[in-house]
Motif scaffolding. Structure first.
Motif, PDB file in Angstrom:
ATOM      1  N   GLY A 267      36.446  48.492  40.076  1.00  0.00           N
ATOM      2  CA  GLY A 267      35.106  47.783  40.372  1.00  0.00           C
ATOM      3  C   GLY A 267      35.236  46.410  40.023  1.00  0.00           C
TER       4      GLY A 267
ATOM      5  N   TRP B 275      31.812  50.582  46.699  1.00  0.00           N
ATOM      6  CA  TRP B 275      31.620  49.256  46.949  1.00  0.00           C
ATOM      7  C   TRP B 275      30.380  49.146  47.964  1.00  0.00           C
ATOM      8  CZ3 TRP B 275      33.024  45.368  43.919  1.00  0.00           C
ATOM      9  CH2 TRP B 275      34.180  45.579  43.174  1.00  0.00           C
TER      10      TRP B 275
ATOM     11  N   ALA C 249      36.609  43.530  44.838  1.00  0.00           N
ATOM     12  CA  ALA C 249      36.345  44.141  46.041  1.00  0.00           C
ATOM     13  C   ALA C 249      37.477  44.105  47.277  1.00  0.00           C
ATOM     14  CB  ALA C 249      35.131  43.348  46.554  1.00  0.00           C
TER      15      ALA C 249
END
Lengths: 378, 256
Positions: free
Chosen positions: B55, B72, B58
């Motif tokens: 994370g 995401w 992206a």
């Protein structure tokens, strides 16, 4: 002319074969034969199919010989000429083979095309707008973090907050003291020269008190704190970015904005007005020293005059300014730190940018606020 | 262990910095309880792949899904919940340098558990003891060696008993003995905690010692060119790049 240690001998063996004999010492620090001219001559010669490089007695060699041979190779390859180096020392041949063993990765070399100035101006402009958007979004995120804090939902360590308070409050007092006293004295000196002409020395107290309270207290504190604390914030957060410490925060679900920026911004916003008040007091003290020792005013006179000159408005307007400056110093320091790249030079750049931006913002904001005060009559 | 449902699924992932594509079309699954190796030559995007999985970055395209749920596409609360199940050991440890080791490990505990300060202190000394750093609670990261920093980083990564642990080049900069100890620790953690482990590495010794499954990234073709258990790849993968990597560039002919 100095004698060269290396020699090149050109020989046309056949119509299409050129032989290059190399001799002497080919070392980087020797003064060597000018190979550029020889290469250019070779480049101009037509009809050559083959170049033989032979050892006419090379006594010593290092990278100097290799770079010459590679240049020769590159030139001949582009012209489809074969180069035979089989007569050269084995070490030379092996190093040449090694340098050619991994072909240059296509696209790896950075293009060094000259860029039109229009393109550069455009790129700068785009970057400027992007930076502006960055700053605005940073301010937005900080505002959200403040909101979260007010709702009691922001996560940061209270101990961090107190440590920053200590760092940008009490620890800044010595330098603030020194500068404020001196600024107060300078204001008094400047005023004294003018006011003495009118025999109005007593108004020195007014000039110093109002000048410090409305302007110099907040401004000098802010500029000092930009250099002292804003730079420290940027360097600290930038180094954390380099060490992946900020990544570690994020992957643990902490917002760097709440965890790192919020306590620093909060501490500066709280400490800056206090430091400014302190600066005003010491500035007035500095002015008093000049007034009493040089202009023969009595301490009582000076005190009464100062108290009469200072209005609550003057003090409050300075405090509002200093709180705004606190936000500016904290934001530019933290933002440069958080957005820092991942190298040592990036940390340096971030620190420089933090201080420069903070000072520019401070001066701009100071002008803007002063105009607003004039218009509103505050 | 492959009969369990996939835990982490990467599908069709393309990673890019701006226009510069690092890897494209990555698809693989990581099963619960496996030690999964991400390998490949230097600069092929191994660490970047991990940044996508935890994370920090992206994807340009494609999905990273934990338990069938795309990371995401999830909302912030869901993401935060997922992140709490992840532990990461960064290349240099990434300990917060202004805090002692104990404070480093206590930060996630204070934020995400209802433990009392005394209980937190107990958990902290347990975690430090597990990585062989008992008694180092009050040291600052700058005061201990690189290998110890790495182990302290591991203790912090394990603070919340994560389901999945990521290791970014765990043996980089360690001497062979410490590297071996770290490998043993990884195996032990998997076996005792039942955690899933993802390791980015190019250390052949540890790849074969601990890897159950793996994916091989190629910087030239900018995609994955092999996947499977490292030992199987060594035996049966026919791609010359993979073979050269797993055999340190030594071909069969040279060996015999």
């Amino acid at each position: 002319m100095t004698t060269t240690t290396s020699q090149i001998r050109m020989e046309q063996v056949r119509e299409d074969v050129r032989r290059i004999g190399l001799s002497g010492s080919w070392r980087v620090n020797d003064s060597r034969a000018d190979v550029g001219m020889e290469l250019a001559a070779l480049d101009r010669a037509s009809g050559i199919q083959r170049i033989e490089v032979v050892d006419d007695g090379i006594t010593d060699w290092d990278s100097a010989l290799l770079t010459f041979l590679r240049a020769l190779h590159a030139m001949s390859r582009s012209r489809g000429v074969a180069v035979d180096v089989s007569d050269l020392p084995e070490g030379v041949r092996r190093l040449l083979a090694m340098a050619d063993s991994v072909p240059e990765r296509t696209g790896a070399r950075r293009s060094t095309d000259t860029v039109l100035w229009v393109t550069r101006v455009g790129a700068r402009t785009v970057k400027g707008f992007r930076d502006l958007r960055d700053s605005v979004s940073f301010l937005g995120e900080l505002t959200l973090a403040f909101g979260a804090m007010l709702r009691g939902r922001a996560r940061f360590r209270r101990t961090d907050f107190w440590a920053v308070i200590q760092e940008c409050g009490p620890e800044a007092l010595p330098i603030i003291s020194l500068i404020s006293v001196l600024v107060g004295m300078i204001l008094a000196f400047l005023g004294a020269v003018q006011l003495r002409m009118f025999g109005a020395e007593i108004f020195i107290a007014d000039a110093v008190a109002v000048g410090m309270a409305r302007e110099m207290g907040a401004l000098m504190t802010a500029i000092l704190m930009a250099g002292r604390t804003g730079a420290a914030f940027a360097a600290r957060l930038g180094t954390m970015q380099v060490n992946e410490e900020i990544d570690a925060l994020q992957t643990m679900g902490f917002s760097p904005m709440e965890f790192l920026v919020l306590p620093r911004a909060l501490a500066l916003i709280l400490m800056m007005p206090l430091l400014a008040i302190y600066a005003v007091a010491l500035g007035i003290l500095g002015g008093a020293v000049v007034g009493i020792l040089m202009l023969d005013l009595t301490p009582t006179q000076y005190y009464v005059q100062t108290v009469n000159a200072l209005s609550l408005n003057a003090v409050v307007s300075g405090l509002i300014k200093s709180a705004v400056f606190g936000v500016l110093v904290a934001v530019s320091g933290c933002m440069q730190g958080i957005r820092c790249g991942r190298s040592a030079s990036a940390v340096g750049d971030a620190t420089t940018a933090a201080v420069v931006n903070a000072i520019v913002y401070i001066v701009l904001a100071d002008s803007l606020i002063s105009v607003i005060y004039v218009i509103t009559g505050f | 262990m492959t009969d369990l449902p996939p835990y982490l699924q990467i599908s069709d992932l393309t990673m890019a910095y701006g226009d510069f594509v690092i890897q494209r079309d990555l698809s693989f699954t990581i099963h619960r309880g496996d030690i999964f190796i991400i390998m490949g030559g230097s600069g092929c995007g191994k660490s970047t792949l991990v940044r996508h999985m935890v994370g920090l970055k992206a994807p340009a395209r494609g999905t990273v899904a934990y338990d069938g749920m795309s990371f995401w596409d999830a909302n912030a609360a869901e993401r935060a919940r997922q992140l709490r199940r992840i532990g990461i050991l960064y290349q240099s440890g990434a300990l917060w340098s202004s805090m002692t080791l104990a404070e480093n490990i206590a930060v996630p505990l204070e934020a995400y558990t209802i433990l009392s300060p005394a209980d937190i202190a107990d958990v902290v000394s347990l975690k430090l003891a597990l990585v062989g750093l008992a008694g180092f609670e009050d040291y600052y990261p700058a005061e201990i060696s690189g290998g110890m920093r790495k182990r302290a980083g591991l203790a912090r990564a394990m603070a919340l008993d994560p389901d999945i642990l990521f290791f970014d080049e765990p043996s980089a900069g360690l001497d062979p003995v410490s590297a071996k100890l770290l490998d043993d620790l990884i195996l032990e953690l998997r076996d005792s905690l039942g955690a899933t482990v993802v390791v980015v590495t190019h250390e052949l010794a540890s790849i074969f010692a601990i890897g159950d499954d793996s994916v091989f990234l190629d910087p030239d073709r900018k995609t994955m060119i092999a996947q499977g258990a490292p030992k199987d790849l060594l035996r049966s993968c026919e791609d010359p790049t993979v073979q050269a990597f797993l055999r340190r560039g030594v071909t069969d002919k040279e060996r015999s």
